[in-house]
Design an enzyme around this catalytic site. Structure first.
Site, PDB file in Angstrom:
ATOM      1  N   TYR A   1      56.781 -25.247 -55.851  1.00  0.00           N
ATOM      2  CA  TYR A   1      55.534 -24.121 -55.705  1.00  0.00           C
ATOM      3  C   TYR A   1      56.396 -23.607 -57.246  1.00  0.00           C
ATOM      4  CZ  TYR A   1      54.633 -19.491 -54.739  1.00  0.00           C
ATOM      5  OH  TYR A   1      54.390 -18.456 -54.914  1.00  0.00           O
TER       6      TYR A   1
ATOM      7  N   LYS B   1      53.928 -17.678 -44.963  1.00  0.00           N
ATOM      8  CA  LYS B   1      52.876 -18.411 -45.135  1.00  0.00           C
ATOM      9  C   LYS B   1      52.257 -19.166 -43.893  1.00  0.00           C
ATOM     10  CE  LYS B   1      53.110 -18.612 -49.803  1.00  0.00           C
ATOM     11  NZ  LYS B   1      53.071 -19.771 -50.216  1.00  0.00           N
TER      12      LYS B   1
ATOM     13  N   ARG C   1      70.202  -2.158 -44.862  1.00  0.00           N
ATOM     14  CA  ARG C   1      70.240  -3.064 -44.966  1.00  0.00           C
ATOM     15  C   ARG C   1      70.698  -3.817 -44.986  1.00  0.00           C
ATOM     16  NH1 ARG C   1      72.990  -3.819 -49.206  1.00  0.00           N
ATOM     17  NH2 ARG C   1      73.760  -1.459 -49.613  1.00  0.00           N
TER      18      ARG C   1
ATOM     19  N   ASP D   1      63.038 -26.857 -49.401  1.00  0.00           N
ATOM     20  CA  ASP D   1      62.130 -25.510 -49.117  1.00  0.00           C
ATOM     21  C   ASP D   1      61.232 -26.016 -47.917  1.00  0.00           C
ATOM     22  OD1 ASP D   1      59.778 -24.082 -48.964  1.00  0.00           O
ATOM     23  OD2 ASP D   1      59.608 -23.931 -51.180  1.00  0.00           O
TER      24      ASP D   1
HETATM   25  C1  LIG Z   1      54.377 -19.259 -51.228  1.00  0.00           C
HETATM   26  C2  LIG Z   1      55.717 -19.839 -51.282  1.00  0.00           C
HETATM   27  C3  LIG Z   1      57.008 -19.654 -51.707  1.00  0.00           C
HETATM   28  C4  LIG Z   1      57.244 -18.150 -52.591  1.00  0.00           C
HETATM   29  O1  LIG Z   1      56.404 -17.534 -51.685  1.00  0.00           O
HETATM   30  P1  LIG Z   1      56.807 -15.410 -51.482  1.00  0.00           P
HETATM   31  O2  LIG Z   1      56.994 -15.532 -50.284  1.00  0.00           O
HETATM   32  O3  LIG Z   1      55.091 -15.505 -52.052  1.00  0.00           O
HETATM   33  O4  LIG Z   1      58.005 -15.398 -52.649  1.00  0.00           O
HETATM   34  C5  LIG Z   1      58.221 -20.710 -52.202  1.00  0.00           C
HETATM   35  N1  LIG Z   1      58.474 -21.776 -51.844  1.00  0.00           N
HETATM   36  C6  LIG Z   1      56.708 -22.179 -51.438  1.00  0.00           C
HETATM   37  C7  LIG Z   1      56.800 -23.342 -51.235  1.00  0.00           C
HETATM   38  C8  LIG Z   1      56.065 -21.259 -51.287  1.00  0.00           C
HETATM   39  O5  LIG Z   1      54.191 -22.040 -51.001  1.00  0.00           O
END
Ligand SMILES: *Cc1c(COP(=O)(O)O)cnc(C)c1O
Length: 397
Positions: A111, A210, A58, A185
């Protein structure tokens, strides 16, 4: 190569973090939660120095560390901390900055869950945290929204799914002047198209699920800190909250990201053609694509600009409102009806029915998320096939 030669993006994507001169070319996946110490002194020494030889996975695992180094290199940060999901990364940032009764400024059309956890009383609100959710593409309005208790400016650019672009340099100047940390982000662009730390952000985060992973085969996130001090603070939070990435998933991301640059080039090339095709189709009312001149922040898109390219996401309005969007989405065959984005396979979705259904309709409309909006994440399939698929589905609208 001379020592002062700086490798390019694709070279780093392949080699940064782990480069073998003998033995396996990929970091081994160590299936071990704990690590044996030679003796008590060795154990004590590893605890004292956070030795990378291993204590307990961890805290640190070589597979995960290799991935963290690679992504940190691609973003130009001091270090990265991988998390079990993108949401674990978002929460670690909120948890770190949002003290009791503090205030956060965030992009309204970000998001869905990143927004929902600021509004739902079960999360930060129960500690009195207030959020101003706004269109952060108007930098002057952001400055006006700063309060004495503002502890974080959190932006997503381009935002999801309106593709509204926030000027990172402008917001970072405001944040710096006020002494407020800025977190970006960067999931939509990936480090291939945009590097927020170079533009003044303190942290950048990704859902690696993604484009970084790119193959829709694992869920994960990462936070990259610009400074060593911030890195140490965030790592301590994440290993103690416990939302760390598993070595198996780290191995998938480690390989996935090697092709990020070439995937993004191909996806973007097709997305440009798709955006033009949609803009000229009689059943499409409007198209939002950062590569189009009518995008309000088009001046931030292009070589050596904030976004080095327009990306592979397109939002567009289908004639006939929600029913029109549904008719299109229910009839595509090659384009997959699914949420998520940035992978090799083209995906389409309806934010009003899916990703942003949790945001009340009136709030959605204020944020520009209309019922007729369909979002398309263009993959690496042959463009003519994707176009033919959308063409046949639009006949049913
Ligand atoms: C998918 C996404 C998230 C969250 O990610 P997860 O891996 O699904 O927890 C956060 N910000 C953006 C812009 C996203 O597309």
């Amino acid at each position: 190569m001379s020592d002062n030669h700086n490798p390019g993006f694709n070279t780093n994507a392949v080699h940064a973090g782990y480069h073998a001169h003998s033995g396996p070319v990929n970091p081994p996946v160590e299936e071990s939660s704990t690590y044996a110490f030679e003796n008590c002194d060795d154990g004590a020494e590893r605890f004292a120095s956070r030795d990378k030889k291993g204590i307990y996975s961890r805290l640190s695992s070589p597979t995960v560390n290799a991935l963290e180094k690679k992504i940190a290199k691609l973003e130009g940060g001091f270090g990265g901390i991988a998390t079990a999901s993108g949401m674990a990364a978002v929460n670690a940032v909120y948890y770190h900055f949002l003290d009791k009764d503090s205030h956060v400024i965030a992009t309204a059309s970000m998001y869905g869950p990143s927004r929902t956890i600021l509004e739902n009383p079960s999360f930060y609100k129960k500690w009195g945290v207030q959020a101003t959710l706004m269109d952060t593409s108007h930098a002057d309005d952001v400055e006006k929204a700063v309060q004495p208790n503002t502890r974080l400016i959190y932006i997503e650019t381009p935002a999801n799914p309106t593709l509204a672009i926030t000027d990172i340099s402008k917001i970072s100047a405001i944040a710096r002047k006020q002494g407020i940390p800025l977190v970006v982000d960067n999931t939509f662009c990936s480090p291939y198209l945009q590097n927020p730390l170079d533009l003044g952000a303190d942290f950048v985060l990704h859902s690696m699920t993604k484009s970084i992973g790119g193959h829709a085969n694992a869920v994960g996130g990462i936070i990259i800190a610009k400074t060593e001090e911030d890195y140490n603070v965030l790592r301590n939070i994440i290993v103690n909250i416990g939302g760390v990435l598993s070595p198996h998933d780290a191995a998938l991301f480690f390989n996935g990201v090697k092709t990020l640059g070439i995937r993004m080039e191909k996806m973007q090339e097709s997305a440009k053609r798709m955006a033009d095709f949609l803009a000229n189709h009689e059943k499409i009312e409007w198209v939002i694509y950062p590569g189009h001149e009518n995008h309000p922040m088009h001046h931030l898109v292009g070589e050596k600009k904030q976004m080095r390219g327009p990306g592979a996401l397109i939002s567009f309005g289908v004639r006939g409102g929600l029913a029109g969007a549904k008719a299109l989405l229910d009839n595509v065959k090659l384009n997959t009806l699914a949420v998520s984005l940035g992978g090799v396979e083209s995906l389409m979705e309806s934010p009003a029915l899916m990703t942003h259904a949790g945001v009340p309709k009136s709030e959605r409309e204020k944020a520009g998320i209309k019922d007729e909006l369909a979002r398309c994440s263009v993959g690496i399939e042959d463009f003519e096939d994707l176009k033919a698929d959308i063409e046949q589905a639009l006949e049913k609208v």
